[in-house]
Design a protein around this motif. Sequence first.
Motif, short mmCIF file in Angstrom:
data_model
loop_
_atom_site.label_atom_id
_atom_site.label_comp_id
_atom_site.label_asym_id
_atom_site.label_seq_id
_atom_site.Cartn_x
_atom_site.Cartn_y
_atom_site.Cartn_z
N ALA A 71 0.84 -1.20 0.00
CA ALA A 71 0.00 0.00 0.00
C ALA A 71 0.87 1.25 0.00
O ALA A 71 0.56 2.23 -0.69
N ASP A 87 2.31 1.69 -3.48
CA ASP A 87 1.27 2.16 -4.40
C ASP A 87 1.00 3.64 -4.22
O ASP A 87 0.87 4.39 -5.19
N ARG A 135 -3.97 -0.81 -1.19
CA ARG A 135 -3.51 -2.05 -1.83
C ARG A 135 -2.86 -2.96 -0.79
O ARG A 135 -1.93 -2.55 -0.10
N ASP A 187 -2.28 -6.75 -5.94
CA ASP A 187 -3.16 -5.58 -5.97
C ASP A 187 -2.42 -4.38 -6.57
O ASP A 187 -2.99 -3.62 -7.37
N LEU A 188 -1.19 -4.18 -6.15
CA LEU A 188 -0.38 -3.07 -6.67
C LEU A 188 -0.19 -3.20 -8.18
O LEU A 188 -0.38 -2.24 -8.93
N HIS A 221 -3.36 -2.45 -10.09
CA HIS A 221 -3.65 -1.02 -10.11
C HIS A 221 -2.79 -0.31 -11.16
O HIS A 221 -3.29 0.49 -11.97
#
Length: 292
Positions: free
Chosen positions: A122, A125, A202, A207-208, A211
């Motif tokens: 996160a 990101d 994230r 997830d990163l 994105h």
Amino acid sequence: MADPALSVVIPDLDSPWIGRTLAALAAQGAPGPGVEVLVIGRDAPGQVPRELLVETAERLNPAAARNRGAAVARGERLLFTDADCRPAPGWVAHLAAALDAAPVAGGAVTFPTAAADTDVWALADNIASFHELLADRPAEADTRRPLGSLNLAVRRAAWEAVGPFDETLPTSEDHDWVLRARAAGLATAFVPAALVEHAAVRASRADLAAHAAWYGRHFHRFRTLHPGAFASGPTWRSRWRLRCTAPLKAVAGALAIYWKHPTLLRGCWRAFPGVVAFRLAWYRAVLAGWTE
């Protein structure tokens, strides 16, 4: 009842963070005398008071939700933020004051950096996504640098002169709108004192990467609308050149981010591999969609 002077517009697709967004605004008197708050979209978590929610039957993209909000807002000044952002104390006042001097103004972005408050992915990101909007960037009365729709203020007259966000753009609709505002001769101020904190969203490398790839997949559409605005150097002259240089560009670009923000990012080097991974995933998605 008199119309409010300010309208805060927040697109929402069932965000689990919208409650903290609204709490931060309430602490600043919004909604309240002269200020209305409109949440546009869907609220499955049930965190939005019904009187603030403009519920939509369809799931609108951010551009469409902001446009819907601007259409129903009663204020002569529009303040935009996102459902995963927490406006810092004084945010409403700082942006309102900025609109006294400029027809368009944007603020800065921060995010959790302590290991106890954010996953490393996160953090990476957020660094990769918002490094151009960090609060160590100096104030400017008419900047040529990016502004983001997660922290943007617009006079109603400027909104009507430029027109709405382009709803055909899944991403970068804010960059497109700001470039159109500048093309129309409007000053676009940057106000670092108007600060929002973006959530740690994230939770994994996957997830990163997803994105970043989402941004990359839609980059060519934006580039078609604004040729030369971004990605105009020699490595962009052919798909082959970009493919050969993308890994080096990903590392060099990540290093440049940390070099430009030595104080703010001093304790964030654990996220450096993730910033490189974000940039590389973006380049790969751009290359996958490149047609010569």
